[in-house]
Structures are given as structure tokens and as C-alpha cells.
Design a protein around this motif. Structure first.
Motif, mmCIF file in Angstrom:
data_model
loop_
_atom_site.group_PDB
_atom_site.id
_atom_site.type_symbol
_atom_site.label_atom_id
_atom_site.label_comp_id
_atom_site.label_asym_id
_atom_site.label_seq_id
_atom_site.Cartn_x
_atom_site.Cartn_y
_atom_site.Cartn_z
ATOM 1 N N VAL A 62 0.843 -1.196 0.000
ATOM 2 C CA VAL A 62 0.000 0.000 0.000
ATOM 3 C C VAL A 62 0.879 1.248 0.000
ATOM 4 N N LYS A 63 0.565 2.172 -0.908
ATOM 5 C CA LYS A 63 1.285 3.435 -0.985
ATOM 6 C C LYS A 63 0.289 4.592 -0.860
ATOM 7 N N GLY A 64 0.604 5.597 -0.058
ATOM 8 C CA GLY A 64 -0.198 6.817 -0.005
ATOM 9 C C GLY A 64 -1.326 6.828 0.998
ATOM 10 N N LEU A 65 -1.263 6.000 2.036
ATOM 11 C CA LEU A 65 -2.331 6.018 3.042
ATOM 12 C C LEU A 65 -2.494 7.389 3.690
ATOM 13 N N GLU A 66 -1.418 8.156 3.700
ATOM 14 C CA GLU A 66 -1.487 9.487 4.302
ATOM 15 C C GLU A 66 -2.417 10.422 3.526
ATOM 16 N N HIS A 67 -2.800 10.035 2.323
ATOM 17 C CA HIS A 67 -3.682 10.866 1.498
ATOM 18 C C HIS A 67 -5.166 10.627 1.780
ATOM 19 N N VAL A 68 -5.494 9.661 2.631
ATOM 20 C CA VAL A 68 -6.897 9.337 2.896
ATOM 21 C C VAL A 68 -7.470 10.322 3.909
ATOM 22 N N PRO A 69 -8.447 11.155 3.510
ATOM 23 C CA PRO A 69 -9.039 12.108 4.466
ATOM 24 C C PRO A 69 -9.895 11.385 5.501
ATOM 25 N N GLU A 70 -10.099 12.032 6.633
ATOM 26 C CA GLU A 70 -10.980 11.460 7.654
ATOM 27 C C GLU A 70 -12.451 11.602 7.268
ATOM 28 N N ARG A 71 -12.781 12.594 6.467
ATOM 29 C CA ARG A 71 -14.165 12.836 6.082
ATOM 30 C C ARG A 71 -14.607 11.854 5.000
ATOM 31 N N ALA A 72 -15.891 11.893 4.673
ATOM 32 C CA ALA A 72 -16.428 11.037 3.616
ATOM 33 C C ALA A 72 -15.811 11.404 2.269
ATOM 34 N N VAL A 73 -15.541 10.388 1.464
ATOM 35 C CA VAL A 73 -14.968 10.595 0.138
ATOM 36 C C VAL A 73 -15.650 9.669 -0.866
ATOM 37 N N LEU A 74 -15.532 10.036 -2.135
ATOM 38 C CA LEU A 74 -15.892 9.132 -3.220
ATOM 39 C C LEU A 74 -14.596 8.512 -3.727
ATOM 40 N N VAL A 75 -14.405 7.239 -3.440
ATOM 41 C CA VAL A 75 -13.215 6.533 -3.910
ATOM 42 C C VAL A 75 -13.443 6.118 -5.355
ATOM 43 N N VAL A 76 -12.559 6.560 -6.239
ATOM 44 C CA VAL A 76 -12.650 6.198 -7.653
ATOM 45 C C VAL A 76 -11.462 5.305 -7.977
ATOM 46 N N CYS A 77 -11.749 4.093 -8.452
ATOM 47 C CA CYS A 77 -10.700 3.090 -8.626
ATOM 48 C C CYS A 77 -10.836 2.411 -9.985
ATOM 49 N N ASN A 78 -9.704 2.042 -10.573
ATOM 50 C CA ASN A 78 -9.743 1.187 -11.759
ATOM 51 C C ASN A 78 -10.165 -0.217 -11.337
ATOM 52 N N HIS A 79 -10.529 -1.055 -12.308
ATOM 53 C CA HIS A 79 -11.155 -2.346 -11.970
ATOM 54 C C HIS A 79 -10.527 -3.462 -12.793
ATOM 55 N N GLN A 80 -9.562 -4.171 -12.181
ATOM 56 C CA GLN A 80 -8.866 -5.241 -12.882
ATOM 57 C C GLN A 80 -9.451 -6.618 -12.610
ATOM 58 N N SER A 81 -10.065 -6.800 -11.430
ATOM 59 C CA SER A 81 -10.368 -8.159 -10.994
ATOM 60 C C SER A 81 -11.468 -8.176 -9.932
ATOM 61 N N ASN A 82 -12.052 -9.346 -9.729
ATOM 62 C CA ASN A 82 -12.963 -9.526 -8.609
ATOM 63 C C ASN A 82 -12.252 -9.349 -7.268
ATOM 64 N N PHE A 83 -10.916 -9.482 -7.266
ATOM 65 C CA PHE A 83 -10.160 -9.326 -6.032
ATOM 66 C C PHE A 83 -9.892 -7.856 -5.694
ATOM 67 N N ASP A 84 -10.301 -6.921 -6.551
ATOM 68 C CA ASP A 84 -10.163 -5.497 -6.209
ATOM 69 C C ASP A 84 -10.950 -5.162 -4.941
ATOM 70 N N ILE A 85 -12.131 -5.762 -4.815
ATOM 71 C CA ILE A 85 -13.014 -5.433 -3.686
ATOM 72 C C ILE A 85 -12.412 -5.857 -2.350
ATOM 73 N N PRO A 86 -11.950 -7.120 -2.186
ATOM 74 C CA PRO A 86 -11.306 -7.459 -0.910
ATOM 75 C C PRO A 86 -10.039 -6.659 -0.632
ATOM 76 N N VAL A 87 -9.297 -6.290 -1.680
ATOM 77 C CA VAL A 87 -8.113 -5.455 -1.464
ATOM 78 C C VAL A 87 -8.516 -4.103 -0.895
#
Length: 236
Positions: A62-87
Motif C-alpha cells: 500500500v502506498k499513499g495512506l497518508e492521502h486518505v481524508p478522515e471525512r467522507a470521500v468518493l473513492v474512484v478506482c480502476n477495476h482489474q479483478s474480482n479481487f479489487d473489492i477485498p483489497v
């Protein structure tokens, strides 16, 4: 094949093992704050996500955890696999719900957990229901719950990304929450690249700096989708 069978059995047992806590979470006091409720509910999905990755024999960097705000966010992610969700559940270090296809509602136990996680089920074949799902998602974001979208609409099953669809970006624009660009890379090597047989792989989860409302308020949806996609693609 042996690992695939083992992983499937392990995952089924993980799901069944969540039942006692599921019953407890359904009885949480309605007076709890959104933050406290999310914190309590998401302990199990977080653990479940890590358990699925463990079952596959894979590792996650994991890289960049310091960028996660405490407030609500819309996470926008690319989608390679069914395993994206558990990650994302196990390693983003933030309570999240998902904009999910409506077919998932047929899965026992899993669908109940998803409802508790504030997931939104969308029937893409039904325009009216899709619009209502977006409205429901906007309200959740306004009420302090973070959501994940995969704007490609389907798994790429590889490193190449499909074009981001613009409609789901209404979630951010209408709620005013930051967009958190997240890049997942390598999950397709766990499953999709192996004729749907599970094999260990190394996955990288890269979290970029949030895009705040001040930055996107003058963009139209096409520009915003393209800008977000560029950020995510640059980390592949």
C-alpha cells in the motif's frame, strides 16, 4: 487447482464465520453516529478482505495512506479483478461501501453485510433504478459515508484501463465530497490471468492525493472523469 479449491472453501468458511457478528451489527443502536456505526460494522469486512487475500497466497503493498481524508470521500478506482473489492476492504484503512451490481443482492449473508456497509445496488439495465441508486449514493455521501465506484463499469482483466464513464461522477459533484483516486495493480494476476484459477500474486494499491471540490467545481463531468482517470493511470 488445489489452491483454488482451498481458497474457495476458506472464503466460504470466512463468510459463515461472520454470522454471529452480523446478528450483533443488525442490532446496533440507531442513535449511533455514522462514524461510530461505520467503525463497528467495518471491522468484519476489513478482516474478511485481508482473509481473502491471505487465502489466495497474495501480498499487498500500500502506498499513499497518508492521502486518505478522515471525512467522507468518493473513492474512484480502476477495476482489474474480482479481487479489487477485498483489497480495498482490507487495505484502504477506511470504512467504505460500494456501488454494486444488483445481482449481488441474491448472495445470502454477503448482501446483508453490504447493506450494513451502506452499499448501493444498481441495475444498469433499468435507467430509472440507476438514477435512484445515484440519488441514494449522494445522500449517503452527504451523511458521512464513503463510497467506492469503478467507472470503467466492468473488469479490465488486465493492466489496460477502459474509458471512465461520466455518470457516476454525479456522486461527487452533487454531494460536494472529495474524490480519492485509487490505483490497484496486479489483482488480475490472482484470478483472471489464470483461466479463473487462483494463484498468488503481488498487488500494489496506490492512493493519490484527493481532488477537492474547489478543484473540480468548474469542470464538466467529461473533464472530471478524464482528469481522474489520468491520475489513476499514471500510477500503473
Amino acid at each position: 487447482m488445489v489452491r483454488t479449491v482451498f481458497a474457495v472453501i476458506y472464503i466460504v468458511l470466512l463468510v459463515l464465520g461472520t454470522l454471529p457478528r452480523l446478528f450483533r451489527m443488525k442490532k446496533l443502536a440507531p442513535t449511533l453516529s455514522p462514524e461510530e456505526k461505520d467503525r463497528l460494522v467495518h471491522k468484519t469486512p476489513d478482516s474478511f478482505g485481508k482473509g481473502m487475500i491471505k487465502a489466495s497466497g497474495s501480498t499487498v503493498e500500500v502506498k499513499g495512506l497518508e492521502h486518505v481524508p478522515e471525512r467522507a470521500v468518493l473513492v474512484v478506482c480502476n477495476h482489474q479483478s474480482n479481487f479489487d473489492i477485498p483489497v480495498l476492504m482490507g487495505y484502504l484503512n477506511k470504512p467504505i461501501g460500494f456501488i454494486s451490481k444488483v445481482e449481488i443482492k441474491k448472495l445470502p449473508i454477503v448482501s446483508t453485510w453490504m447493506e450494513l456497509m451502506n452499499c448501493v445496488f444498481m441495475d444498469r439495465s433499468n435507467r430509472r433504478q440507476s438514477l435512484q441508486a445515484i440519488k441514494d449514493g449522494i445522500e449517503l455521501l452527504k451523511n458521512g459515508h464513503s463510497l467506492v465506484i469503478f467507472p470503467e463499469g466492468t473488469r479490465s482483466k488486465g493492466k489496460e484501463m477502459g474509458e471512465f464513464k461520466t455518470g457516476s461522477f454525479h456522486l461527487a459533484v452533487k454531494s460536494g465530497v472529495p474524490i480519492l483516486p485509487v490505483t490497484v495493480n496486479g489483482t488480475y494476476n490472482i484470478l483472471e490471468a489464470n483461466d479463473n484459477k487462483i494463484k498468488p500474486a503481488h498487488v500494489t494499491l496506490t492512493i493519490s492525493e484527493p481532488i477537492y471540490e474547489e478543484q473540480y467545481k468548474d469542470m464538466d463531468l467529461t473533464e472530471l472523469a478524464a482528469y481522474t482517470q489520468h491520475i489513476i493511470a499514471s500510477k500503473l
